[in-house]
Enzyme design. Structure first.
Site, mmCIF file in Angstrom:
data_model
loop_
_atom_site.group_PDB
_atom_site.id
_atom_site.type_symbol
_atom_site.label_atom_id
_atom_site.label_comp_id
_atom_site.label_asym_id
_atom_site.label_seq_id
_atom_site.Cartn_x
_atom_site.Cartn_y
_atom_site.Cartn_z
ATOM 1 N N GLY A 1 -1.263 -2.169 6.371
ATOM 2 C CA GLY A 1 -1.045 -3.165 7.427
ATOM 3 C C GLY A 1 -2.281 -4.026 7.620
ATOM 4 N N GLU B 1 16.607 -17.710 -9.084
ATOM 5 C CA GLU B 1 16.319 -16.282 -9.241
ATOM 6 C C GLU B 1 15.805 -15.992 -10.664
ATOM 7 O OE1 GLU B 1 15.713 -13.769 -7.658
ATOM 8 O OE2 GLU B 1 16.194 -12.045 -8.904
ATOM 9 N N LYS C 1 6.120 -4.045 -3.983
ATOM 10 C CA LYS C 1 7.577 -3.958 -3.851
ATOM 11 C C LYS C 1 8.029 -4.248 -2.427
ATOM 12 C CE LYS C 1 11.676 -2.756 -5.376
ATOM 13 N NZ LYS C 1 12.325 -3.782 -6.203
ATOM 14 N N CYS D 1 0.847 -1.182 0.000
ATOM 15 C CA CYS D 1 0.000 0.000 0.000
ATOM 16 C C CYS D 1 0.886 1.238 0.000
ATOM 17 C CB CYS D 1 -0.951 0.069 1.179
ATOM 18 S SG CYS D 1 -2.118 -1.281 1.224
HETATM 19 C C1 AGP Z 1 11.851 -9.715 -6.051
HETATM 20 O O1 AGP Z 1 11.777 -9.555 -7.419
HETATM 21 C C2 AGP Z 1 10.566 -9.722 -5.358
HETATM 22 N N1 AGP Z 1 9.815 -8.552 -5.607
HETATM 23 C C3 AGP Z 1 10.539 -10.217 -3.928
HETATM 24 O O2 AGP Z 1 10.800 -11.577 -3.973
HETATM 25 C C4 AGP Z 1 11.506 -9.563 -2.934
HETATM 26 O O3 AGP Z 1 12.820 -9.919 -3.238
HETATM 27 C C5 AGP Z 1 11.152 -10.006 -1.513
HETATM 28 O O4 AGP Z 1 9.848 -9.586 -1.218
HETATM 29 C C6 AGP Z 1 12.110 -9.484 -0.482
HETATM 30 O O5 AGP Z 1 12.125 -8.090 -0.439
HETATM 31 P P1 AGP Z 1 13.253 -7.318 0.357
HETATM 32 O O6 AGP Z 1 14.554 -7.627 -0.292
HETATM 33 O O7 AGP Z 1 12.872 -5.878 0.252
HETATM 34 O O8 AGP Z 1 13.215 -7.817 1.764
#
Ligand code: AGP
Length: 607
Positions: A101, A480, A602, A2
């Protein structure tokens, strides 16, 4: 998850808030909404879908004012509908609120409020919070917020407007991030600093269990008991130009192409005739020898970078190495004590699972380190010691350049711990650090192959799935690569250690299931070639990521993408780049929303 934006000041609020939401849309894009105070009452406009839809709606029915809040939603409680979109208001419209949240006890509170005659018009936990605040409000906003927070369980970042207080807005943080700023006669809040960079780089990062009262040019900060706190402004080094797409069609492509310079920045000052991380992660000789374990803990892409690092730690540190996803680590029973170095890897530094895992390690007495791109993030503050990626803001939801930064930072960390423990040969240290500084140019040469990789991707536009394989470090890179493909193309992809293929996944192979093999010329090369023979015997098309000069691989593969030669331990820095480009081009050919893939956000701030 969000996106949240709030503004009070001389500008027309809808332009500022919608501009902020556009910047934050990578945090969620199920629906969007805005609330604007005209000084007497608060009007709300919201819709399903992206901020562009909200913008179009606002063009037809503008809302005007100098105080407002806006939200992009990543749905948790309740479907993707206009009714469930934020902002939410109590039935009388006295209090209006946006939320990031989850409120865990929302059901019991909802029933209680229903018993008091409150009527709900959405399925959300958020509406429960706003109605609770409204029932507790008797003209003192801070008191109502404090009393409501005392009754709420879960994680929440709120921004709240009170219709009869048109010159203030209020922010609450318990869990998900919120940043604030109050330059000259304005006040801002946002869930991410990138939305505030066009206005200021003097930022207050809210701590957990804080309430802020914002008015033009001023922030007052309180704890949940109402005691005033110091206002701590930090200067952020990023600037607004770093958050623009420039000439690129997508942030993801821009970020893939930036990876050579990201690597240079991550290495700068840390590699010079060897590795030196003493400024970020100092060890006494005694400490270095006392440690017995290293834990690498992360989610998603950061977890795959940790898998690569785990192998380097095995090779160079002599420690008992454990690589774990944060959501499992938190509830696991592995020993985590003063003889443990616990490393938490997170691009955003806001991932709820990783934060919870770090708290567990701290409670056990482990020596903790955060490897993150955001130095003021919750994780960095929770853990204290920080190894910064220096990748610059990453906007594409699919992580690319921060993965490169993580590979670099974690490789240096493995070498550094090994060195301090006396387990790293000087010749290995020089061999690897000298090659690390040569890698940016090799990455830049790889990026130039974009069109050729697009041509390869074109052959696979109609397939229903992929199997990715690799051995050793290349196994993590296969994982990956498969994740990138899944995230942005929505094509099924699974990844396995190449040696595991014959134990099950091989059953799926036929002419319709392409195998993507990460097969650089390393220790495992011949073994992986044997696995490719097995795949070929089942008529599976093969895409190989191989080393330049490999004349043998084209006998096995339908399509080959070559990467420059490097040291065995550093192949992931190169093999990942064509896989990112392959995923990008395939998704682009399929017309996918590359920077905003469905169902993803994200920054994952809920468990
Ligand atoms: C990656 O392409 C993803 N969007 C996701 O797996 C991400 O890596 C994961 O949510 C961890 O995020 P962070 O590195 O901000 O903790």
């Amino acid at each position: 998850m969000c996106g949240i934006m709030g503004y009070l000041g001389p500008e027309e609020v809808s332009g500022v808030v919608i501009g902020g939401l556009e910047c934050l849309e990578y945090r969620g894009y199920d629906s969007a909404g805005i609330a604007v105070s005209d000084g007497r009452k608060i009007a709300i406009s919201k819709c399903v879908g992206s901020v562009a839809n909200l913008k179009a709606q606002m063009a037809e029915h503008p809302l005007s004012g100098r105080l407002g809040i806006g939200h992009t939603r990543w749905a948790t409680h309740g479907g993707v509908t206009r009714e469930n979109a934020h902002p939410h208001a109590d039935p009388q419209g006295r209090v209006v609120l946006i939320h990031n949240g989850i409120i865990e006890n929302f059901y019991e509170l909802r029933e209680e409020l229903k018993g008091q005659g409150v009527h709900f018009s959405s399925e959300t936990d958020t509406e429960v919070a706003v109605c609770l605040m409204a029932t507790l409000y008797d003209g003192d906003p801070l008191a109502a917020i404090r009393k409501a927070c005392a009754r709420l369980r879960g994680a929440f970042a709120f921004v709240i407007l009170f219709a009869d207080v048109p010159d203030h807005f209020y922010c609450v943080r318990k869990g998900p991030p919120l940043v604030l700023a109050a330059p000259s006669d304005e006040a801002f809040c946002a869930s991410d600093v990138t939305a505030l960079l066009p206005y200021t780089n003097r930022i207050l990062f809210m701590e957990d269990e804080e309430i802020a009262e914002l008015s033009a040019g001023s922030i007052a900060l309180y704890d949940f008991d109402g005691a005033p706190k110091d206002v701590r402004l930090s200067t952020v080094e990023w600037d607004a130009s770093m958050t623009s797409k420039g000439i690129y069609p997508h942030f993801m492509l821009k970020e893939i192409e930036e990876q050579g310079s990201v690597l240079r920045r991550t290495l700068a000052g840390r590699v010079d005739g060897g590795v030196d991380l003493s400024a970020e992660f100092p060890f006494s000789d005694g400490d270095a020898r006392r440690y017995r374990r290293v834990h690498l803990v992360a989610c998603g892409t950061s977890y795959y970078a940790s898998m690569v690092a785990g192998r380097l730690m095995d090779q160079f540190t002599g420690l008992d190495v454990r690589v774990e996803t944060s959501s499992e680590y938190r509830y696991g029973h592995m020993i985590c004590d003063a003889e443990t170095v616990a490393v938490f890897i997170s691009q955003s530094g806001e991932t709820a699972d990783t934060l919870a895992a770090a708290r567990r390690a701290r409670a056990g007495g482990a020596r903790c380190l955060a490897v993150t791109n955001v130095v003021n993030s919750s994780l960095a503050r929770e853990v204290g010691a920080v190894l910064e990626l220096r990748a610059g803001p990453e906007i594409g939801v699919a992580a690319t350049k921060t993965f490169m930064g993580q590979l670099a930072a974690l490789s240096l960390l493995a070498l550094w711990i090994g060195k301090r423990r006396g387990r790293l040969d000087r010749s290995d240290e020089l061999r690897l650090t000298e090659e690390l500084v040569r890698l940016p140019l090799k990455i830049e040469s790889l990026v130039l192959q974009g069109n050729a990789i697009r041509d390869v991707a074109e052959h696979y536009m109609k397939v229903a799935g992929f199997l990715f394989i690799g051995r050793g470090l290349s196994c993590a890179i296969g994982m990956e690569g498969a994740l990138k493909l899944k995230e942005i193309s929505y094509i099924h992809a699974e990844a396995h250690a190449a040696g595991e293929m014959k134990h099950g996944p091989i059953a799926m192979l036929d002419v319709n299931l392409p195998v993507v093999a990460v097969v650089p010329r390393d220790l495992f090369y011949e073994k992986t070639l044997s696995n490719l023979q097995e795949a070929r015997a089942r008529n599976a098309p093969i895409v190989a990521i191989a080393t330049e000069g490999d004349g043998e691989i084209s006998r096995f593969a339908s399509d080959c993408i070559f990467v420059p030669a490097t040291e065995d331990e550093l192949t992931p820095f190169l093999t990942i780049v064509p896989l990112q480009l392959f995923a990008y081009h395939l998704a682009s050919l399929m017309g996918r929303e590359i920077d905003r893939p469905r169902n993803l956000a994200k920054s994952v701030t809920v468990e």
